[in-house]
Design an enzyme around this catalytic site. Structure first.
Site, short mmCIF file in Angstrom:
data_model
loop_
_atom_site.label_atom_id
_atom_site.label_comp_id
_atom_site.label_asym_id
_atom_site.label_seq_id
_atom_site.Cartn_x
_atom_site.Cartn_y
_atom_site.Cartn_z
N CYS A 1 0.81 -1.23 0.00
CA CYS A 1 0.00 0.00 0.00
C CYS A 1 0.84 1.28 0.00
O CYS A 1 0.34 2.35 -0.34
CB CYS A 1 -0.96 0.00 1.18
SG CYS A 1 -2.12 -1.37 1.12
N HIS B 1 -3.48 7.68 2.07
CA HIS B 1 -3.79 6.31 1.65
C HIS B 1 -5.21 6.00 2.12
O HIS B 1 -5.58 6.28 3.26
CB HIS B 1 -2.79 5.35 2.28
CG HIS B 1 -3.12 3.91 2.04
ND1 HIS B 1 -3.51 3.44 0.81
CD2 HIS B 1 -3.11 2.83 2.87
CE1 HIS B 1 -3.74 2.14 0.90
NE2 HIS B 1 -3.51 1.75 2.13
N ASN C 1 -9.87 0.00 -0.30
CA ASN C 1 -8.41 0.10 -0.30
C ASN C 1 -7.86 -0.53 -1.58
O ASN C 1 -7.90 -1.75 -1.74
CB ASN C 1 -7.88 -0.62 0.95
CG ASN C 1 -6.38 -0.52 1.08
OD1 ASN C 1 -5.69 -0.11 0.16
ND2 ASN C 1 -5.87 -0.92 2.24
#
Ligand code: UT7
Length: 323
Positions: free
Chosen positions: A114, A250, A280
């Site tokens: 990520c 994020h 996500n």
């Protein structure tokens, strides 16, 4: 430093198919209410059968190149951040280079899950700073749905597929003001796909390579590390948090995003939130959110923007950019 670096174009792509929380209630012991209240997610996009990470990356990349007013042949560096490469090799960056009809420039993937986009941006920033590149294509692209156990409600509701891209070019004035990336492999087991080509090739072939996460511990770590990362980026530039126009975080959990906004004393209307729309998307999440806010006119020339991200490894980072 030989040259400053600026972001000159953005692009993004989400696969057509949308899977809502309500639809997930049909095959999983979960609820829209649980998912939304714990994470801020309402839906995610899922790549179609036969649609791969490079397909998503290509659409986002072409948009970024177009919005910068450049041609594919102007690009002299390609860095793709992905956890879900099309093939073991060649890299997705090489596949993308071929699609774009570019020959000869360096092209490689970075793997920081990520935080991958922050890592890829760090590379591009340093290539441009040293004069090794003048026009870099940086992409975060994932088909994360392919490494989820769709029977594990603690993980599969959180992730989705997508891609985001930026063009980073040499410039007279910065641009990218500073970049900070970190890793700590001590925490390798808290968020991982515990098998790979070398350890368990048969499991990979059987499609049994799944994301595993100790959610609560990852949450605690993410809040702490990202809080430190935004302080680091402010301190290294000698600027006060009140000078920040936008936070592009994020998109992992709205509660993490709110905690970091609070640490920056930034009101939530200065924070770009897209998690409700796509969950996500790992390495794609920051460039996706950034592209949305540039295109809808929220982020304007001259604005100071912080990017931050946290992922498996652990890996994390922050970057300060003047648009
Ligand atoms: O991008 C990489 C970084 N990743 C992250 O930052 C993710 C970090 N972690 C998180 O976002 C949160 O920890 C989660 C959203 C994953 C979970 O939220 P939580 O508030 O930490 O919930 P929990 O793990 O404590 O689970 C609470 C309960 C459990 O039930 P019991 O044991 O209390 O009876 C879970 O079994 O919720 C249950 N649960 C669910 N219930 C309905 C877990 N997943 C689900 C689900 N639907 N999908």
């Amino acid at each position: 430093m030989i040259s400053a670096a600026r972001i000159t174009g953005t692009g993004s792509y989400l696969p057509e198919k949308i899977l809502t929380n309500k639809e997930m209630e049909q095959f999983l012991d979960t609820s829209d209410d649980w998912i939304y209240s714990r994470s801020g997610i309402r839906q995610r996009h899922i790549a179609a059968e036969g649609e791969f990470t490079c397909d998503l990356a290509e659409v986002a990349a072409r948009e970024a190149i177009k919005s910068a007013g450049r041609r594919e042949t102007d690009i002299d560096l390609i860095v793709v951040a992905t956890t879900t490469a099309d093939q073991v090799f060649p890299s997705t960056a090489c596949l993308l280079q071929n699609r774009l009809g570019i020959h000869g420039c360096p092209a490689f993937d970075v793997q920081a899950v990520c935080a991958g986009f922050l890592y890829a941006m760090d590379v591009a920033y340093r290539y441009i700073s040293t004069g090794a590149s003048r026009c870099a294509l940086v992409v975060g692209a994932e088909t994360f749905s392919r490494i989820l156990n769709w029977e594990d409600r603690s993980t599969c509701v959180l992730f989705g597929d997508g891609a985001g891209a930026v063009l980073v070019e040499a410039a007279d004035t910065p641009g990218i003001l500073s970049s900070h990336i970190h890793a700590d492999g001590t925490y390798k087991d808290l968020l991982c796909v515990p098998v790979g080509v070398s350890t368990a090739y048969q499991q990979l072939l059987n499609g049994e390579a799944y994301t595993e996460m100790q959610g609560k511990e990852v949450f605690r770590w993410a809040v702490s590390a990202l809080g430190d990362a935004v302080v680091e980026v402010l301190e290294s530039n000698g600027i006060h948090q009140s000078e920040i126009d936008w936070l592009v975080p994020h998109q992992a959990n709205i509660r993490i995003i709110k905690a970091i906004a609070k640490r920056l004393e930034l009101s939530m209307d200065r924070v770009v939130v897209t998690i409700d729309q796509h969950g996500n998307t790992s390495a794609a999440s920051v460039p996706l959110a950034f592209d949305v806010a540039v295109r809808d006119g929220r982020i304007k020339t001259g604005d100071k923007v912080i990017f931050e991200a946290f992922g498996g490894g652990f890996t994390w980072g922050s970057m300060l950019v003047q648009i």
